[in-house]
Motif scaffolding. Sequence first.
Motif, PDB file in Angstrom:
ATOM      1  N   ALA A   1      -7.046   9.226  -6.702  1.00 55.88           N
ATOM      2  CA  ALA A   1      -5.594   9.284  -6.747  1.00 55.88           C
ATOM      3  C   ALA A   1      -4.976   9.477  -7.735  1.00 55.88           C
ATOM      4  O   ALA A   1      -5.373   9.526  -8.927  1.00 55.88           O
ATOM      5  N   SER A   2      -3.498   9.642  -7.523  1.00 54.62           N
ATOM      6  CA  SER A   2      -2.808  10.010  -8.892  1.00 54.62           C
ATOM      7  C   SER A   2      -1.281   9.516  -8.709  1.00 54.62           C
ATOM      8  O   SER A   2      -0.809   9.522  -7.310  1.00 54.62           O
ATOM      9  N   SER A   3      -0.584   9.293  -9.517  1.00 55.39           N
ATOM     10  CA  SER A   3       0.961   8.990  -9.546  1.00 55.39           C
ATOM     11  C   SER A   3       1.490  10.570  -9.749  1.00 55.39           C
ATOM     12  O   SER A   3       0.758  11.491  -9.962  1.00 55.39           O
ATOM     13  N   GLY A   4       2.680  10.824  -9.480  1.00 58.01           N
ATOM     14  CA  GLY A   4       3.578  11.798  -9.356  1.00 58.01           C
ATOM     15  C   GLY A   4       4.047  12.197 -10.746  1.00 58.01           C
ATOM     16  O   GLY A   4       4.266  11.034 -11.462  1.00 58.01           O
ATOM     17  N   LEU A   5       4.385  13.246 -11.341  1.00 57.19           N
ATOM     18  CA  LEU A   5       4.784  13.406 -12.603  1.00 57.19           C
ATOM     19  C   LEU A   5       6.367  12.930 -12.641  1.00 57.19           C
ATOM     20  O   LEU A   5       7.055  13.409 -11.663  1.00 57.19           O
ATOM     21  N   HIS A   6       6.664  12.068 -13.736  1.00 57.33           N
ATOM     22  CA  HIS A   6       7.999  11.541 -13.622  1.00 57.33           C
ATOM     23  C   HIS A   6       8.240  11.428 -15.132  1.00 57.33           C
ATOM     24  O   HIS A   6       7.612  11.087 -16.014  1.00 57.33           O
ATOM     25  N   LYS A   7       9.715  11.614 -15.338  1.00 60.76           N
ATOM     26  CA  LYS A   7      10.311  11.447 -16.661  1.00 60.76           C
ATOM     27  C   LYS A   7      10.941   9.933 -16.791  1.00 60.76           C
ATOM     28  O   LYS A   7      11.692   9.545 -15.943  1.00 60.76           O
TER      29      LYS A   7
ATOM     30  N   ARG B   1       0.999  -1.203   0.121  1.00 61.06           N
ATOM     31  CA  ARG B   1      -0.085   0.076  -0.100  1.00 61.06           C
ATOM     32  C   ARG B   1       1.170   1.291   0.085  1.00 61.06           C
ATOM     33  O   ARG B   1       1.771   1.574   0.898  1.00 61.06           O
ATOM     34  N   VAL B   2       0.725   1.947  -1.057  1.00 62.99           N
ATOM     35  CA  VAL B   2       1.766   3.092  -1.372  1.00 62.99           C
ATOM     36  C   VAL B   2       0.841   4.308  -1.247  1.00 62.99           C
ATOM     37  O   VAL B   2      -0.207   4.477  -1.933  1.00 62.99           O
ATOM     38  N   ILE B   3       1.087   5.431  -0.259  1.00 67.28           N
ATOM     39  CA  ILE B   3       0.354   6.829  -0.342  1.00 67.28           C
ATOM     40  C   ILE B   3       1.354   7.563  -1.351  1.00 67.28           C
ATOM     41  O   ILE B   3       2.437   7.705  -0.704  1.00 67.28           O
ATOM     42  N   GLY B   4       0.621   8.402  -2.027  1.00 68.90           N
ATOM     43  CA  GLY B   4       1.760   9.420  -2.542  1.00 68.90           C
ATOM     44  C   GLY B   4       2.328   8.909  -3.711  1.00 68.90           C
ATOM     45  O   GLY B   4       3.604   9.340  -3.501  1.00 68.90           O
ATOM     46  N   PHE B   5       2.401   7.821  -4.513  1.00 65.79           N
ATOM     47  CA  PHE B   5       3.194   7.263  -5.321  1.00 65.79           C
ATOM     48  C   PHE B   5       4.187   8.304  -6.203  1.00 65.79           C
ATOM     49  O   PHE B   5       3.525   9.007  -7.056  1.00 65.79           O
ATOM     50  N   LYS B   6       5.204   8.350  -6.316  1.00 66.49           N
ATOM     51  CA  LYS B   6       6.206   9.125  -6.857  1.00 66.49           C
ATOM     52  C   LYS B   6       5.698  10.563  -6.828  1.00 66.49           C
ATOM     53  O   LYS B   6       5.936  11.379  -7.791  1.00 66.49           O
ATOM     54  N   GLY B   7       5.220  10.886  -5.676  1.00 67.39           N
ATOM     55  CA  GLY B   7       4.754  12.337  -5.466  1.00 67.39           C
ATOM     56  C   GLY B   7       3.588  12.722  -5.699  1.00 67.39           C
ATOM     57  O   GLY B   7       3.037  13.584  -5.653  1.00 67.39           O
ATOM     58  N   GLY B   8       2.667  11.761  -6.046  1.00 70.19           N
ATOM     59  CA  GLY B   8       1.279  11.913  -6.314  1.00 70.19           C
ATOM     60  C   GLY B   8       0.519  12.149  -5.007  1.00 70.19           C
ATOM     61  O   GLY B   8       0.887  12.314  -4.013  1.00 70.19           O
ATOM     62  N   HIS B   9      -0.768  11.785  -5.187  1.00 69.97           N
ATOM     63  CA  HIS B   9      -1.626  11.768  -3.959  1.00 69.97           C
ATOM     64  C   HIS B   9      -2.519  10.653  -3.827  1.00 69.97           C
ATOM     65  O   HIS B   9      -2.768  10.049  -5.009  1.00 69.97           O
ATOM     66  N   GLY B  10      -3.039  10.184  -2.747  1.00 70.04           N
ATOM     67  CA  GLY B  10      -3.872   9.015  -2.594  1.00 70.04           C
ATOM     68  C   GLY B  10      -3.340   7.721  -2.646  1.00 70.04           C
ATOM     69  O   GLY B  10      -2.143   7.513  -2.462  1.00 70.04           O
ATOM     70  N   GLU B  11      -4.189   6.746  -2.535  1.00 70.87           N
ATOM     71  CA  GLU B  11      -3.772   5.445  -2.487  1.00 70.87           C
ATOM     72  C   GLU B  11      -3.567   4.422  -3.603  1.00 70.87           C
ATOM     73  O   GLU B  11      -4.311   4.480  -4.635  1.00 70.87           O
ATOM     74  N   LEU B  12      -2.169   3.778  -3.541  1.00 68.05           N
ATOM     75  CA  LEU B  12      -1.868   2.879  -4.636  1.00 68.05           C
ATOM     76  C   LEU B  12      -1.579   1.645  -4.124  1.00 68.05           C
ATOM     77  O   LEU B  12      -1.170   1.399  -3.281  1.00 68.05           O
ATOM     78  N   LEU B  13      -2.442   0.639  -4.659  1.00 65.60           N
ATOM     79  CA  LEU B  13      -2.086  -0.788  -4.166  1.00 65.60           C
ATOM     80  C   LEU B  13      -1.401  -1.561  -5.234  1.00 65.60           C
ATOM     81  O   LEU B  13      -1.945  -1.360  -6.494  1.00 65.60           O
ATOM     82  N   THR B  14      -0.238  -2.234  -4.964  1.00 67.05           N
ATOM     83  CA  THR B  14       0.321  -2.743  -6.073  1.00 67.05           C
ATOM     84  C   THR B  14       1.282  -3.931  -5.471  1.00 67.05           C
ATOM     85  O   THR B  14       1.484  -4.272  -4.366  1.00 67.05           O
ATOM     86  N   ARG B  15       1.555  -4.901  -6.620  1.00 62.63           N
ATOM     87  CA  ARG B  15       1.996  -6.149  -6.215  1.00 62.63           C
ATOM     88  C   ARG B  15       3.259  -6.362  -7.538  1.00 62.63           C
ATOM     89  O   ARG B  15       2.754  -6.057  -8.666  1.00 62.63           O
ATOM     90  N   ASN B  16       4.501  -6.159  -7.011  1.00 64.77           N
ATOM     91  CA  ASN B  16       5.714  -6.089  -7.918  1.00 64.77           C
ATOM     92  C   ASN B  16       6.433  -7.013  -8.151  1.00 64.77           C
ATOM     93  O   ASN B  16       7.028  -7.692  -7.191  1.00 64.77           O
ATOM     94  N   TYR B  17       6.994  -7.267  -9.402  1.00 61.44           N
ATOM     95  CA  TYR B  17       8.097  -8.250  -9.881  1.00 61.44           C
ATOM     96  C   TYR B  17       9.246  -7.360 -10.249  1.00 61.44           C
ATOM     97  O   TYR B  17       8.796  -6.689 -11.235  1.00 61.44           O
TER      98      TYR B  17
END
Length: 110
Positions: free
Chosen positions: A44-50, A12-28
């Motif tokens: 929710a959103s992810s943050g702006l990234h290059k 559970r990630v809050i503010g993924f890459k500087g965004g806001h809200g909640e992200l649930l993720t399973r990563n390989y």
Amino acid sequence: MVIDFDNISEERVIGFKGGHGELLTRNYNDGKCKIMKSCLRPGASSGLHKHEGNSEIVYIISGTATFHYDDNVETVGQGQVHYCPEGHSHYMENNTDEDLWYFAIVPEHR
């Protein structure tokens, strides 16, 4: 090789890459490619990234994503793909009242 997301712990990630809200993720991640099954919660959103040294392919499983890609805004729905090549910037929003489920692949190019 089989990747079974049911056998990968959910984060559970809050503010993924500087965004806001909640992200649930399973990563390989093997260091050469990141493969993710994720849920961006309503509002929710992810943050702006290059993407430098990698790119990203995002397949929408269910829901509707709003991508801000370079200077464009794109709506991507179930069964569609958003692609962010190396050297480009983006972020994703879930502007709906429903969970946004997606599958993403981030291959390293270096």
